[in-house]
Write a protein that holds these residues in place. Structure first.
Motif, PDB file in Angstrom:
ATOM      1  N   PHE A   1      -9.389   4.314 -10.650  1.00 18.19           N
ATOM      2  CA  PHE A   1      -8.784   3.136 -10.026  1.00 18.19           C
ATOM      3  C   PHE A   1      -8.668   3.337  -8.516  1.00 18.19           C
ATOM      4  O   PHE A   1      -8.999   2.447  -7.728  1.00 18.19           O
ATOM      5  N   GLY A   2      -8.197   4.513  -8.109  1.00 13.18           N
ATOM      6  CA  GLY A   2      -8.059   4.795  -6.687  1.00 13.18           C
ATOM      7  C   GLY A   2      -9.385   4.758  -5.953  1.00 13.18           C
ATOM      8  O   GLY A   2      -9.475   4.246  -4.827  1.00 13.18           O
TER       9      GLY A   2
ATOM     10  N   LEU B   1     -11.264  -2.104 -11.636  1.00 17.74           N
ATOM     11  CA  LEU B   1      -9.859  -1.848 -11.335  1.00 17.74           C
ATOM     12  C   LEU B   1      -9.008  -1.806 -12.601  1.00 17.74           C
ATOM     13  O   LEU B   1      -8.239  -0.866 -12.819  1.00 17.74           O
TER      14      LEU B   1
ATOM     15  N   TYR C   1      -9.351  -7.658   0.415  1.00 19.39           N
ATOM     16  CA  TYR C   1     -10.515  -6.877   0.828  1.00 19.39           C
ATOM     17  C   TYR C   1     -11.739  -7.221  -0.021  1.00 19.39           C
ATOM     18  O   TYR C   1     -12.862  -7.269   0.481  1.00 19.39           O
TER      19      TYR C   1
ATOM     20  N   LEU D   1       0.823  -1.208   0.000  1.00 22.09           N
ATOM     21  CA  LEU D   1       0.000   0.000   0.000  1.00 22.09           C
ATOM     22  C   LEU D   1       0.859   1.261   0.000  1.00 22.09           C
ATOM     23  O   LEU D   1       0.522   2.248  -0.673  1.00 22.09           O
TER      24      LEU D   1
ATOM     25  N   ILE E   1      -5.195  -5.734  -2.003  1.00 22.79           N
ATOM     26  CA  ILE E   1      -6.517  -5.251  -2.416  1.00 22.79           C
ATOM     27  C   ILE E   1      -7.475  -6.411  -2.655  1.00 22.79           C
ATOM     28  O   ILE E   1      -8.656  -6.359  -2.285  1.00 22.79           O
ATOM     29  N   SER E   2      -6.979  -7.476  -3.275  1.00 19.28           N
ATOM     30  CA  SER E   2      -7.838  -8.637  -3.532  1.00 19.28           C
ATOM     31  C   SER E   2      -8.394  -9.221  -2.235  1.00 19.28           C
ATOM     32  O   SER E   2      -9.527  -9.717  -2.201  1.00 19.28           O
TER      33      SER E   2
ATOM     34  N   SER F   1     -13.329  -0.739  -2.217  1.00 18.28           N
ATOM     35  CA  SER F   1     -13.162  -2.140  -1.813  1.00 18.28           C
ATOM     36  C   SER F   1     -12.730  -2.240  -0.354  1.00 18.28           C
ATOM     37  O   SER F   1     -13.159  -3.152   0.366  1.00 18.28           O
TER      38      SER F   1
ATOM     39  N   ALA G   1       0.382  -0.931  -8.780  1.00 21.53           N
ATOM     40  CA  ALA G   1      -1.037  -1.263  -8.638  1.00 21.53           C
ATOM     41  C   ALA G   1      -1.262  -2.766  -8.768  1.00 21.53           C
ATOM     42  O   ALA G   1      -2.015  -3.364  -7.989  1.00 21.53           O
TER      43      ALA G   1
ATOM     44  N   LEU H   1       2.123   1.695  -3.500  1.00 21.43           N
ATOM     45  CA  LEU H   1       1.059   2.219  -4.357  1.00 21.43           C
ATOM     46  C   LEU H   1       0.836   3.707  -4.092  1.00 21.43           C
ATOM     47  O   LEU H   1       0.675   4.501  -5.031  1.00 21.43           O
TER      48      LEU H   1
ATOM     49  N   ILE I   1      -2.752  -5.110  -5.882  1.00 23.32           N
ATOM     50  CA  ILE I   1      -3.953  -5.919  -6.100  1.00 23.32           C
ATOM     51  C   ILE I   1      -3.723  -7.341  -5.618  1.00 23.32           C
ATOM     52  O   ILE I   1      -4.563  -7.928  -4.923  1.00 23.32           O
TER      53      ILE I   1
ATOM     54  N   VAL J   1     -10.331   1.205  -5.415  1.00 27.75           N
ATOM     55  CA  VAL J   1      -9.543   0.617  -4.328  1.00 27.75           C
ATOM     56  C   VAL J   1     -10.105   1.040  -2.970  1.00 27.75           C
ATOM     57  O   VAL J   1     -10.310   0.206  -2.072  1.00 27.75           O
TER      58      VAL J   1
END
Length: 332
Positions: A315-316, A267, A242, A193, A239-240, A322, A231, A196, A235, A319
């Protein structure tokens, strides 16, 4: 080979793209040999007339290649139910040794096609075909990618057999394995994170410099490329988790499944688009420097920058959504 409508559509699209790419490359060789704007010969006039036709048809197949990437992944996900051990597109691509090479070539073609289309658009805004030679020289580099993409895609589908036991994302995206996917999975969530966020900050600062001060185009292109890889890493790493509400499910392909609301497209589409547009700003700054584009280039670059920033912003937002809507607590 499994005969399905999406497979036939993909193969027909790739065959058409290959035929047009070969024709455009052959014309490009002639153009590079004989193009001379100072000449009023019949050959030069013929080249100028045919340039419009070739550019239009090649641009059309480049649009097809852009769409084909998403169709390939979507179809691979739908076909997972046909193979033992497959739960998502990863299992389908692992059915034989041609699956992931076909995917990687499609991703490469996505960016090549997007950049060529932008180059073609800017060339048409100039009064003296300022980027025509470069545009057709680029076709000579893209054509082999198109042919290789068609060959690997054909091999992938021809060697696809339903009696094969395949491995899926639970085997690929796990820290205990070796390889780049395992390294992305094993990266500390906080580090992913932070990486990113740092890349996003670089994109924002360099993009603002273009919009407000008309400088930093190449830096923005580099920042966009860095954000793309950051990113993808984020992911897979965090991110995945979450999205799935699961602390150990790292697959970036399951995000595209129906049970997760096709959230992956929210995404990937803005991420890929934003990255392509960011790369285009650096490309135009480097090559679009002719006198006839003096008034066009800065406006085009600022417009592309705004669109790219919008893509990264979407995209943000996806994220943050999510994370905010997830029941999973990873920190604190």
């Amino acid at each position: 080979m499994i005969l399905q409508t999406p497979i036939l559509a993909l193969l027909l699209a790739s065959a058409l793209a290959s035929a047009v790419a070969l024709w455009a490359a052959w014309f490009g060789i002639r153009l590079l040999q004989h193009w001379d704007l100072a000449s009023g010969s019949q050959r030069q006039l013929d080249l100028e007339r045919r340039t419009e036709l070739v550019s239009t048809l090649f641009g059309f197949v480049m649009l097809i290649e852009i769409a084909a990437l998403f169709l390939l992944v979507f179809n691979a996900d739908r076909m997972a139910a046909l193979f033992v051990g497959a739960m998502c597109a990863v299992g389908t691509f692992n059915v034989n040794g041609w699956g992931f090479p076909a995917l990687y070539l499609k991703i490469t073609l996505f960016f090549a096609a997007a950049l060529w289309l932008i180059l073609d658009r800017v060339d048409r805004l100039g009064r003296d075909f300022p980027l025509t030679r470069l545009k057709f020289a680029t076709i000579l580099g893209i054509a082999p990618l198109v042919l290789a993409g068609f060959a690997t895609e054909l091999a992938f589908f021809l060697n696809m057999k339903t009696d094969v036991i395949t491995s899926c994302c639970s085997k690929l995206f796990t820290p205990s394995n070796e390889g780049f996917a395992a390294e992305m999975t094993g990266l500390a969530r906080a580090h992913a994170l932070w990486l990113l966020g740092a890349a996003g900050g670089a994109v924002l600062v360099s993009g603002a410099a273009i919009v407000l001060r008309k400088r930093g185009e190449r830096l923005f292109a580099l920042a966009g490329a860095a954000f793309f890889f950051a990113a993808l890493t984020a992911i897979v790493s965090v991110i995945s988790l979450y999205v799935y509400d699961h602390p150990n499910h790292h697959c970036p392909f399951c995000l595209l499944k129906r049970e997760y609301g096709y959230f992956g497209y929210a995404l990937y589409v803005p991420l890929f688009a934003g990255t392509a547009l960011a790369l285009a700003t650096g490309l135009l700054k480097t090559v679009a420097n002719s006198d006839s584009l003096a008034g066009v280039q800065p406006k085009a670059i600022r417009h592309l920058t705004r669109l790219s920033l919008a893509g990264f912003a979407l995209f943000g937002i996806a994220v943050l959504w999510s994370i905010a809507t997830s029941q999973l607590i990873l920190f604190g």
